[in-house]
Design a protein around this motif. Structure first.
Motif, short mmCIF file in Angstrom:
data_model
loop_
_atom_site.label_atom_id
_atom_site.label_comp_id
_atom_site.label_asym_id
_atom_site.label_seq_id
_atom_site.Cartn_x
_atom_site.Cartn_y
_atom_site.Cartn_z
N LEU A 168 0.81 -1.21 0.00
CA LEU A 168 0.00 0.00 0.00
C LEU A 168 0.85 1.26 0.00
O LEU A 168 0.29 2.36 -0.03
N GLU A 169 2.15 1.12 0.02
CA GLU A 169 3.06 2.27 0.02
C GLU A 169 4.17 2.03 -1.00
O GLU A 169 5.32 1.74 -0.65
N PRO A 170 3.86 2.15 -2.29
CA PRO A 170 4.87 1.87 -3.32
C PRO A 170 6.01 2.87 -3.32
O PRO A 170 7.06 2.60 -3.93
N TRP A 171 5.84 4.01 -2.68
CA TRP A 171 6.90 5.01 -2.63
C TRP A 171 7.92 4.70 -1.53
O TRP A 171 9.02 5.26 -1.55
N ALA A 172 7.56 3.83 -0.61
CA ALA A 172 8.47 3.48 0.49
C ALA A 172 9.30 2.26 0.10
O ALA A 172 9.08 1.63 -0.94
N ALA A 173 10.27 1.92 0.94
CA ALA A 173 11.15 0.78 0.67
C ALA A 173 11.54 0.13 1.99
O ALA A 173 11.42 0.74 3.06
N GLY A 174 12.01 -1.10 1.88
CA GLY A 174 12.48 -1.80 3.08
C GLY A 174 11.44 -2.72 3.69
O GLY A 174 11.33 -2.81 4.91
N TYR A 175 10.70 -3.44 2.86
CA TYR A 175 9.64 -4.31 3.37
C TYR A 175 10.03 -5.79 3.40
O TYR A 175 9.34 -6.58 4.02
N TYR A 176 11.10 -6.13 2.71
CA TYR A 176 11.52 -7.54 2.67
C TYR A 176 12.86 -7.68 3.40
O TYR A 176 13.81 -6.93 3.11
N PRO A 177 12.95 -8.66 4.32
CA PRO A 177 11.89 -9.51 4.88
C PRO A 177 11.17 -8.81 6.02
O PRO A 177 11.59 -7.75 6.46
N SER A 178 10.09 -9.42 6.47
CA SER A 178 9.25 -8.81 7.50
C SER A 178 9.90 -8.92 8.88
O SER A 178 10.14 -10.01 9.38
N GLY A 179 10.15 -7.78 9.48
CA GLY A 179 10.73 -7.78 10.83
C GLY A 179 9.74 -8.23 11.89
O GLY A 179 10.12 -8.90 12.86
N HIS A 180 8.46 -7.85 11.75
CA HIS A 180 7.45 -8.27 12.72
C HIS A 180 7.28 -9.80 12.71
O HIS A 180 7.14 -10.42 13.75
N THR A 181 7.30 -10.39 11.51
CA THR A 181 7.19 -11.84 11.43
C THR A 181 8.38 -12.53 12.08
O THR A 181 8.22 -13.51 12.82
N ALA A 182 9.56 -12.02 11.82
CA ALA A 182 10.77 -12.62 12.41
C ALA A 182 10.75 -12.51 13.93
O ALA A 182 11.09 -13.45 14.65
N ARG A 222 -3.69 -6.74 6.36
CA ARG A 222 -3.73 -5.28 6.57
C ARG A 222 -2.99 -4.56 5.46
O ARG A 222 -3.19 -3.35 5.25
N GLY A 223 -2.12 -5.25 4.74
CA GLY A 223 -1.35 -4.60 3.68
C GLY A 223 -0.02 -4.06 4.14
O GLY A 223 0.63 -3.29 3.42
N PHE A 224 0.41 -4.47 5.32
CA PHE A 224 1.71 -4.02 5.81
C PHE A 224 2.86 -4.73 5.10
O PHE A 224 3.97 -4.20 5.03
N HIS A 225 2.62 -5.94 4.61
CA HIS A 225 3.67 -6.73 3.96
C HIS A 225 3.07 -7.58 2.85
O HIS A 225 1.90 -7.98 2.90
N TRP A 226 3.91 -7.88 1.86
CA TRP A 226 3.58 -8.87 0.86
C TRP A 226 3.67 -10.27 1.48
O TRP A 226 4.41 -10.48 2.44
N PRO A 227 2.95 -11.24 0.93
CA PRO A 227 3.10 -12.61 1.43
C PRO A 227 4.54 -13.13 1.34
O PRO A 227 5.00 -13.86 2.22
N LEU A 228 5.26 -12.71 0.31
CA LEU A 228 6.64 -13.16 0.16
C LEU A 228 7.55 -12.57 1.24
O LEU A 228 8.55 -13.19 1.61
N ASP A 229 7.21 -11.39 1.74
CA ASP A 229 7.97 -10.82 2.85
C ASP A 229 7.88 -11.71 4.09
O ASP A 229 8.87 -11.93 4.79
N VAL A 230 6.68 -12.20 4.34
CA VAL A 230 6.45 -13.05 5.51
C VAL A 230 7.14 -14.40 5.33
O VAL A 230 7.80 -14.90 6.23
N LEU A 231 6.99 -14.97 4.12
CA LEU A 231 7.63 -16.26 3.86
C LEU A 231 9.14 -16.16 3.99
O LEU A 231 9.80 -17.06 4.55
N GLY A 232 9.72 -15.08 3.50
CA GLY A 232 11.16 -14.91 3.61
C GLY A 232 11.63 -14.86 5.05
O GLY A 232 12.67 -15.44 5.39
#
Length: 265
Positions: A168-182, A222-232
């Motif tokens: 939901l924020e294509p202008w931002a960066a730093g979503y992979y991998p998900s820190g909350h999931t880790a 919620r759109g905070f992360h892509w599914p691949l971010d979580v899987l990573g």
């Protein structure tokens, strides 16, 4: 020439001709161990490894655990490569994200995502660390604490390196991998591994999987992360928990050996 047969009875030899066991060098040099044990340890006295197989005490990491950790590392490398080169795996990842985002009210998914916040997940692990130390499992507690400390050391550089934008924020960066999931995976999983040897039933593991799964679902929906971010993140942190499990197993084997030696004494 004919050989003169020798008599079997000479002097005071009253043997019947059958070989007799005599005290000689062959029997005098029976090997003895420095610890007083017999040369061959009886099968019943061999200490098994955590998997129940005859092995050493303390046990060494088993081949299945090493293979699982290596497989997770390989899959994480492949996933990271897809993110870096914008590979074909990102297309189904984006479709799955669009199908799931905001299908549940935001207040619900935001609360689920908060389960991966450090102020929420870390106290759970700290309580488990204190309990493990109280039970004497210093090795397992140290391994779990180290795994949790390694999480930001791995996640932060990877976020900066990949620079992936958000759903939901294509202008931002730093979503992979998900820190909350880790954070959720290592904190809740590490706590379960520390507590599991002292509980009846698999409820610590079930609870840890549930909390980590709810965190991942909240982040994706919620759109905070892509599914691949979580899987990573899951693939990245799985070897850490495999190491914690091995350390807890070693500590459990050592305490079991001490209890057996005390009972013999």
């Amino acid at each position: 020439m004919s050989e003169t047969p020798r008599s079997r009875e000479t002097g005071g030899d009253t043997s019947t001709g059958l070989p007799q066991r005599r005290t000689g060098h062959a029997f005098a040099h029976t090997p003895h161990r420095s610890d007083g044990r017999t040369p061959q340890t009886p099968r019943g006295a061999r200490q098994p490894d955590p998997g129940g197989r005859p092995g050493t005490t303390p046990p060494v990491p088993g081949r299945p655990a090493i293979l699982r950790a290596a497989l997770c590392a390989l899959l994480f490398a492949l996933t990271t490569w897809q993110v870096l080169v914008s590979g074909p795996l990102l297309a189904p990842d984006a479709r799955l994200s669009r199908a799931l985002v905001r299908t549940v009210p935001d207040p619900v998914t935001e609360r689920l995502a908060d389960l991966g916040n450090v102020p929420v997940a870390l106290p759970v692990l700290l309580l488990a660390l204190c309990y493990a130390l109280w039970r004497g499992d210093r090795r397992g507690a140290a391994a779990a604490a180290l795994a949790m400390a390694v999480v930001p050391a791995l996640i932060v550089p990877l976020k900066e390196w990949t620079g992936r934008p958000g759903p939901l924020e294509p202008w931002a960066a730093g979503y992979y991998p998900s820190g909350h999931t880790a954070t959720a995976f290592v904190a809740y999983g590490g706590a379960a591994l520390l507590v599991r040897p002292y509980t009846r039933g698999p409820w610590p593991t079930v609870l840890a999987v549930l909390l980590a799964g709810l965190t991942a679902a909240g982040l994706i929906v919620r759109g905070f992360h892509w599914p691949l971010d979580v899987l990573g993140s899951l693939l990245l942190c799985a070897p850490l928990l495999i190491g914690v499990r091995w350390a807890v197993g070693r500590a459990g084997s050592g305490s079991g050996s001490r209890l057996r030696s005390r009972s013999r004494g």
